[in-house]
Design an enzyme around this catalytic site. Structure first.
Site, PDB file in Angstrom:
ATOM      1  N   ASP A  61       9.727  -3.712   5.929  1.00 56.81           N
ATOM      2  CA  ASP A  61       8.395  -3.274   5.496  1.00 56.81           C
ATOM      3  C   ASP A  61       8.077  -3.948   4.171  1.00 56.81           C
ATOM      4  OD1 ASP A  61       6.314  -1.704   4.136  1.00 56.81           O
ATOM      5  OD2 ASP A  61       6.512  -0.333   5.813  1.00 56.81           O
ATOM      6  N   ARG A  75      -1.515   1.196   9.751  1.00 61.18           N
ATOM      7  CA  ARG A  75      -1.112   1.274  11.152  1.00 61.18           C
ATOM      8  C   ARG A  75      -0.462   2.612  11.436  1.00 61.18           C
ATOM      9  NH1 ARG A  75       3.385  -2.733  13.716  1.00 61.18           N
ATOM     10  NH2 ARG A  75       4.751  -1.397  12.487  1.00 61.18           N
TER      11      ARG A  75
END
Length: 206
Positions: free
Chosen positions: A198, A104
């Site tokens: 994350d 992304r």
């Protein structure tokens, strides 16, 4: 949305609470992700049609219900999906695995595929594993890639999702989603709040 199931399991919730702790070591991050993946997989497959295996027990021969493990293909979205793959392969050791690397863009939040390695998916049940459904962009991309290979069924296992991500994936009426929990929102950088951070960085200490 009948195809989107939030898995209500206290063992899963316990593992997810541990996973949220920002001080958790990478080895334990991977461990908790594996535990959650196993629970999601077991829930997703609990009503699968069985085959019958001829087995000789210590006392007698018999025909017993089993899963046709090699009809399942587990596809992690790299990197974060790798610990989920490990957990799923502990449950289905004869399953095949494929790999999609989808990154992304942190500015545009758009996803790009830069690696694809998939076995023959024709007539198979494909199980996508990815810890987070934030914007849903990576998962949408993965589904679109896999659909081109003519699988019989697509299942997605995800640990945490945002309301925005759920809205975006809800258009895939023919995909079954099993999700651990829906969190409050996305922040302006596209991260789930409160979330787990994350997952790839945390799992691999990067």
């Amino acid at each position: 949305m009948e195809n989107i199931k939030i898995v209500d399991n206290m063992v899963l919730k316990n593992a997810l609470t541990k996973l949220r702790d920002k001080n958790l070591k990478s080895s334990q991050v991977r461990k908790q992700i594996e535990i959650i993946a196993k629970i999601l997989l077991i829930e997703a497959l609990k009503n699968e049609n069985p085959i019958y295996a001829e087995v000789e027990t210590p006392l007698a021969k018999g025909s017993f219900e089993a899963l046709e493990e090699d009809k399942y293909v587990i596809v992690p979205i790299l990197r974060a999906g790798l610990p989920m793959l490990n957990g799923c392969l502990e449950v289905l050791p004869e399953a095949k695995a494929g790999f999609l690397a989808i990154k992304r863009d942190e500015e545009t939040l758009k996803s790009t595929l830069f690696y694809e390695r998939l076995p023959d998916l024709n007539g198979k049940t494909v199980i996508i594993v990815d810890p987070m459904v934030a914007t849903g962009g990576s998962l949408e991309y993965a589904i679109s890639v896999i659909k081109k290979h003519n699988p019989e069924k697509i299942i997605s296992l995800n640990i945490v999702a945002s309301p925005e991500g759920i809205r975006n994936i809800s258009k895939f009426k023919d995909v079954l989603f099993y999700i651990g929990q829906i969190d409050k929102e996305l922040n302006d950088k596209g991260y789930i709040i409160p979330g787990i951070g994350d997952a790839g960085d945390r799992a691999f200490n990067t």
